[in-house]
Motif scaffolding. Sequence first.
Motif, PDB file in Angstrom:
ATOM      1  N   UNK A 107       1.047  -1.284   0.207  1.00 28.90           N
ATOM      2  CA  UNK A 107      -0.365  -0.028  -0.025  1.00 28.90           C
ATOM      3  C   UNK A 107       0.914   1.221   0.004  1.00 28.90           C
ATOM      4  N   UNK A 108       0.770   1.388  -0.905  1.00 27.19           N
ATOM      5  CA  UNK A 108       1.912   3.640  -1.390  1.00 27.19           C
ATOM      6  C   UNK A 108       1.245   4.443   0.751  1.00 27.19           C
ATOM      7  N   UNK A 109       0.193   4.446   1.081  1.00 29.42           N
ATOM      8  CA  UNK A 109       0.446   4.916   1.914  1.00 29.42           C
ATOM      9  C   UNK A 109       1.485   4.680   3.114  1.00 29.42           C
ATOM     10  N   UNK A 110       1.330   3.333   3.175  1.00 31.04           N
ATOM     11  CA  UNK A 110       1.694   2.811   4.323  1.00 31.04           C
ATOM     12  C   UNK A 110       3.306   2.444   3.872  1.00 31.04           C
ATOM     13  N   UNK A 111       3.824   2.780   2.808  1.00 31.27           N
ATOM     14  CA  UNK A 111       5.097   1.962   2.589  1.00 31.27           C
ATOM     15  C   UNK A 111       6.090   3.925   2.928  1.00 31.27           C
ATOM     16  N   UNK A 112       4.898   4.863   2.380  1.00 30.57           N
ATOM     17  CA  UNK A 112       5.455   5.975   2.918  1.00 30.57           C
ATOM     18  C   UNK A 112       5.655   6.537   4.268  1.00 30.57           C
ATOM     19  N   UNK A 113       4.668   5.671   5.124  1.00 30.03           N
ATOM     20  CA  UNK A 113       5.395   6.112   6.319  1.00 30.03           C
ATOM     21  C   UNK A 113       6.534   5.597   7.730  1.00 30.03           C
ATOM     22  N   UNK A 114       6.935   4.007   6.269  1.00 33.06           N
ATOM     23  CA  UNK A 114       7.597   3.515   6.288  1.00 33.06           C
ATOM     24  C   UNK A 114       9.057   3.806   5.988  1.00 33.06           C
ATOM     25  N   UNK A 115       9.044   5.046   4.796  1.00 34.17           N
ATOM     26  CA  UNK A 115       9.841   5.549   4.639  1.00 34.17           C
ATOM     27  C   UNK A 115      10.473   7.125   5.181  1.00 34.17           C
ATOM     28  N   UNK A 116       8.528   7.534   6.394  1.00 32.30           N
ATOM     29  CA  UNK A 116       9.660   8.149   7.121  1.00 32.30           C
ATOM     30  C   UNK A 116      10.506   7.842   8.124  1.00 32.30           C
ATOM     31  N   UNK A 117       9.483   7.039   8.777  1.00 36.21           N
ATOM     32  CA  UNK A 117      10.171   6.378  10.165  1.00 36.21           C
ATOM     33  C   UNK A 117      11.502   5.412  10.341  1.00 36.21           C
ATOM     34  N   UNK A 118      11.622   5.671   7.925  1.00 34.28           N
ATOM     35  CA  UNK A 118      13.126   5.061   8.283  1.00 34.28           C
ATOM     36  C   UNK A 118      14.137   6.960   8.277  1.00 34.28           C
ATOM     37  N   UNK A 119      13.333   7.636   7.625  1.00 35.68           N
ATOM     38  CA  UNK A 119      14.363   9.395   7.200  1.00 35.68           C
ATOM     39  C   UNK A 119      14.369   8.527   8.673  1.00 35.68           C
TER      40      UNK A 119
END
Length: 259
Positions: free
Chosen positions: A165-177
């Motif tokens: 899911x795009x929104x969940x992947x984006x959230x994970x990207x933010x966590x990683x960042x």
Amino acid sequence: MTGVLIEPPADGADEATAEEHAAHLEETLLQARALIESTVSLYRQRPATASAVAPTDIAVLGEALDQVIGRARHSVSVALTGSGEFADSVLRLLALAPPGAALRVLCSAEAADASLARLRRLPGAQLEVRVSERELREIAVVDGSAALVRGAAQSDGPQATVVNDAAAVRALELLFAGAWARGRKLADHLGLSPRLRSELTRNILERLRAGHTDDTAARDLNVSLRTYRRHVAEIMRELDAHSRFQAGARAVELGLLSG
């Protein structure tokens, strides 16, 4: 591929940008983490059905990583916490990444030390490696479109969750960042002495920054005042600092303390 597909969250994920205030970004990251963990927990608690896809377990973790990282074209961001099948599979796949792909590897100190030789052999054109002193979750985020999250051990063994899911992947990207921004470069990590990487050093630096008196800090750490002051002097010498304030600033710069 065996895996769990996370359905889009009902209320979406915050789209924080790099220009937003650091405090707002931190709040967004915490909300994203809660959203992801809540969604995964709810999914796992649903009654099983004949059509349900089983969670990825350790037996097929390598296959799942092959499917996610093996399709990378532009970028791969991974977090490693130690040695084992996850780290072995990730490092093998990163070595095969297409030329020009941006590779970011965030390691715990243990993972960096255990995998140093293999990290140094990875293609270096767009490779960045950082080391974090904070607790990490093993994840891989690929091309901003797919991710794999290594879960904690369950009663039936370690599991992982595949996220499309795009929104969940984006959230994970933010966590990683957020974790990436607080990490230190691998070269800086390797330049630190074992003394500076210790839990005791971190505890002392935190108390120096908080302005605790030597008496109070020594009692908190259950050491004598003389021993505490000796540790402080050794830390300042290791950091090449001429004052306690300078030692704190240098510790933040090296990622020994968060900013």
